[in-house]
Design an enzyme around this catalytic site. Sequence first.
Site, PDB file in Angstrom:
ATOM      1  CD  GLU A  87      37.069  65.948  52.225  1.00 47.88           C
ATOM      2  OE1 GLU A  87      37.198  66.748  53.162  1.00 47.88           O
ATOM      3  OE2 GLU A  87      36.096  65.959  51.437  1.00 47.88           O
TER       4      GLU A  87
ATOM      5  N   GLY B  53      31.169  65.965  47.806  1.00 51.68           N
ATOM      6  CA  GLY B  53      31.605  67.162  47.089  1.00 51.68           C
ATOM      7  C   GLY B  53      31.439  67.066  45.582  1.00 51.68           C
TER       8      GLY B  53
ATOM      9  CG  HIS C 167      35.715  63.358  56.216  1.00 56.41           C
ATOM     10  ND1 HIS C 167      36.260  63.539  54.971  1.00 56.41           N
ATOM     11  CD2 HIS C 167      34.423  63.768  56.125  1.00 56.41           C
ATOM     12  CE1 HIS C 167      35.327  64.049  54.163  1.00 56.41           C
ATOM     13  NE2 HIS C 167      34.205  64.194  54.853  1.00 56.41           N
TER      14      HIS C 167
ATOM     15  CB  SER D  97      26.196  65.608  47.008  1.00 50.54           C
ATOM     16  OG  SER D  97      27.524  65.714  46.510  1.00 50.54           O
TER      17      SER D  97
ATOM     18  N   GLY E   6      28.621  68.799  54.067  1.00 51.34           N
ATOM     19  CA  GLY E   6      29.838  69.550  53.764  1.00 51.34           C
ATOM     20  C   GLY E   6      29.488  70.882  53.129  1.00 51.34           C
ATOM     21  N   GLY E   7      29.554  70.929  51.807  1.00 52.57           N
ATOM     22  CA  GLY E   7      29.372  72.178  51.056  1.00 52.57           C
ATOM     23  C   GLY E   7      28.158  72.988  51.484  1.00 52.57           C
TER      24      GLY E   7
ATOM     25  CD  GLU F  55      30.645  61.975  55.046  1.00 54.75           C
ATOM     26  OE1 GLU F  55      29.882  62.944  54.993  1.00 54.75           O
ATOM     27  OE2 GLU F  55      31.886  62.086  55.126  1.00 54.75           O
TER      28      GLU F  55
ATOM     29  CG  ASN G  82      33.231  68.118  57.570  1.00 57.46           C
ATOM     30  OD1 ASN G  82      34.045  68.915  58.030  1.00 57.46           O
ATOM     31  ND2 ASN G  82      33.569  67.068  56.846  1.00 57.46           N
ATOM     32  CD1 TRP G  83      30.624  74.410  58.337  1.00 62.21           C
ATOM     33  CD2 TRP G  83      31.724  76.058  59.385  1.00 62.21           C
ATOM     34  NE1 TRP G  83      29.693  75.275  58.836  1.00 62.21           N
ATOM     35  CE2 TRP G  83      30.338  76.303  59.493  1.00 62.21           C
ATOM     36  CE3 TRP G  83      32.608  76.959  59.983  1.00 62.21           C
ATOM     37  CZ2 TRP G  83      29.807  77.410  60.160  1.00 62.21           C
ATOM     38  CZ3 TRP G  83      32.088  78.064  60.657  1.00 62.21           C
ATOM     39  CH2 TRP G  83      30.705  78.284  60.732  1.00 62.21           C
ATOM     40  CE  LYS G  84      33.825  68.083  53.371  1.00 59.97           C
ATOM     41  NZ  LYS G  84      33.750  67.340  52.123  1.00 59.97           N
TER      42      LYS G  84
HETATM   43  P1  PGA Z   1      29.543  67.325  50.847  1.00 62.03           P
HETATM   44  O1  PGA Z   1      30.551  66.752  51.957  1.00 62.03           O
HETATM   45  O2  PGA Z   1      28.227  67.564  51.516  1.00 62.03           O
HETATM   46  O3  PGA Z   1      30.192  68.593  50.354  1.00 62.03           O
HETATM   47  O4  PGA Z   1      29.441  66.295  49.769  1.00 62.03           O
HETATM   48  C1  PGA Z   1      30.121  65.847  52.935  1.00 62.03           C
HETATM   49  C2  PGA Z   1      31.281  65.467  53.810  1.00 62.03           C
HETATM   50  O5  PGA Z   1      32.384  65.283  53.300  1.00 62.03           O
HETATM   51  O6  PGA Z   1      31.141  65.334  55.056  1.00 62.03           O
END
Ligand code: PGA
Length: 248
Positions: free
Chosen positions: A94, A170, A92, A209, A230-231, A164, A12-14
């Site tokens: 966010e 993050g 998600h 994470s 994500g990251g 999640e 997930n590149w956001k």
């Molecule tokens: P993260 O994000 O790996 O940076 O914690 C995961 C996500 O939000 O899908």
Amino acid sequence: MQTSRRPLVAGNWKMNASLQLVEEMQQTLSAEPLENLDVLICPPFPYLSAFDNFAYKLGGQNLSENTNGAHTGEVSGEMLKELGCDFVIVGHSERRSDNSESDEMVARKVKRAMEAGLVPVFCFGEPLEVREGGNLNDFLALQLDAVINEVGISAFADMVLAYEPIWAIGTGKTASPEQAQEVHKFVREHLAKHSQDVAQGVRILYGGSVKAENAAELFAQPDVDGGLIGGASLSSADFLSICQAANP
Ligand code: PGA
């Protein structure tokens, strides 16, 4: 991870991307045979068409709850499908917090995604105060039930779930493999009240994470079928290592 459920690792590149990252990721992933799992990249919408003959799967990060029409700034499931997506992330945390997406709206988006022929990657998870307050399972059950009520249990056979925990996203603070397993097992038991077969067959990813260093331990849990990353999906080398950790 159970061998009967094919692992899935999704990036997930956001709101992070560049044409250079697209190229790097394509090159890195195409150099390695990843045959025993599904690999999915979910870039921001404008970068979807920059993927060229990509050997793996593409997905959106969100979709509109509406069909095509007068909804400025929105993107429909049909558009994602036409641009080569097979999946779409829905719900998600966010989006739930930044865009006030309720459990009911998320459920409608899951339905819309399926109508458009996409596999929803339905995300759910708790904030820290819920976990510390001791009513974790009730909270998660409400998030799951909103979707069960909207699409029915049998639709879960064509979905992917992603647990999640918000406190792990993050933050560098990942859930322990035991914490992840405990929730994934609970989710399967909750779904099994409606259908044993669906509960056993649905893939449940862990997100929050996940890194190259902790992926193997998380993916080794019997009810963890891969990850939503994500990251660490913004580095093609790290993402490849995480995929390899899920390649049985
Ligand atoms: P993260 O994000 O790996 O940076 O914690 C995961 C996500 O939000 O899908």
